[in-house]
Write an enzyme that holds these catalytic residues in place. Structure first.
Site, mmCIF file in Angstrom:
data_model
loop_
_atom_site.group_PDB
_atom_site.id
_atom_site.type_symbol
_atom_site.label_atom_id
_atom_site.label_comp_id
_atom_site.label_asym_id
_atom_site.label_seq_id
_atom_site.Cartn_x
_atom_site.Cartn_y
_atom_site.Cartn_z
ATOM 1 N N GLN A 251 -16.307 -26.188 -90.282
ATOM 2 C CA GLN A 251 -17.522 -25.846 -89.729
ATOM 3 C C GLN A 251 -17.382 -24.829 -89.111
ATOM 4 O OE1 GLN A 251 -17.592 -30.070 -89.039
ATOM 5 N NE2 GLN A 251 -18.845 -30.644 -89.108
ATOM 6 N N HIS B 257 -12.917 -23.784 -81.879
ATOM 7 C CA HIS B 257 -11.148 -23.630 -82.181
ATOM 8 C C HIS B 257 -11.514 -23.813 -83.557
ATOM 9 C CE1 HIS B 257 -6.978 -23.362 -81.345
ATOM 10 N NE2 HIS B 257 -7.305 -22.789 -82.474
ATOM 11 N N HIS C 30 -11.101 -25.075 -87.415
ATOM 12 C CA HIS C 30 -9.648 -25.915 -87.632
ATOM 13 C C HIS C 30 -10.379 -26.625 -88.796
ATOM 14 C CE1 HIS C 30 -13.115 -27.541 -85.492
ATOM 15 N NE2 HIS C 30 -12.795 -28.958 -85.993
ATOM 16 N N HIS D 54 -10.181 -29.058 -92.004
ATOM 17 C CA HIS D 54 -10.229 -30.845 -91.799
ATOM 18 C C HIS D 54 -9.563 -30.934 -93.628
ATOM 19 C CE1 HIS D 54 -12.816 -31.714 -88.897
ATOM 20 N NE2 HIS D 54 -14.259 -31.227 -89.210
#
Length: 197
Positions: free
Chosen positions: A127, A138, A140, A142
């Site tokens: 996202q 930050h 990332h 998933h």
């Protein structure tokens, strides 16, 4: 067998007109081996996830540029996050080396998670920015091990991730504490995953 692939220009990601990735047997590896050396003493490492400090007990894999951590509020068993070490809010702001390392780390972690959780597939999702549902500023990834029937409709997993992020944001804003699962519970999961890596 080693193959070098020439990828098209990524002008917004690198000042170099082309960048290379080396393909070795089943996986991709960066030509620079220095970006892939794993960190053996994670207990002395300091990690941040946006404005939050991450305890070393939550991290189960680390390279010079990326790290993998267990999720505070997993959507499915084995739902983890892979982040760049450098705090970067948006994907387009990562360097080419960070992008390569982030995805290679995600590939390695995902492969181990799929086997460990006896899953048949993996969902990788980012996202990127507040309107996409990103609540922690930050970058990332998933990673979610998937099994048949884990969601009635396959794409419902994205709704679950978005809802999870919204709930987490509200909890973090209200409580100023980053826990849903206990540290002990998260540490136990990270210990198990560390053995895989």
């Amino acid at each position: 067998m080693v193959k070098h692939m020439l990828l098209p220009p990524l002008t917004s990601l690198s000042s170099r007109p082309y960048w290379f990735i080396t393909q070795i047997s089943r996986g991709l590896r960066p030509i620079s081996s220095s970006t892939r050396s794993t960190t053996t003493k994670m207990s002395s490492e300091h990690y941040t996830f946006g404005p939050y400090k991450i305890r070393h007990e939550e991290v189960f894999y680390s390279t010079q540029l990326s790290y993998a951590l267990v999720n505070l509020r997993p959507v499915v068993p084995g739902h983890v996050l892979v982040c760049p070490r450098r705090e970067v809010k948006r994907f387009v702001d990562l360097t080419a080396d960070e992008i390569s390392d982030l995805w290679l780390t995600a590939q390695k972690v995902g492969s181990q998670l799929e086997h460990y959780h006896k899953a048949s597939s993996l969902t990788f999702t980012i996202q990127d920015g507040p309107q996409s549902g990103q609540t922690v500023p930050h970058v990332h990834i998933h990673i979610l091990p998937r099994k048949g029937g884990d969601f009635e409709r396959n794409d419902e997993i994205y709704d679950a991730i978005n809802e999870n992020e919204k709930d987490l944001k509200q909890k973090l804003d209200l409580d100023e504490e980053r826990r849903d699962r206990s540290l002990e519970e998260m540490s136990q999961e990270a210990d198990e995953l560390r053995k895989l890596m």
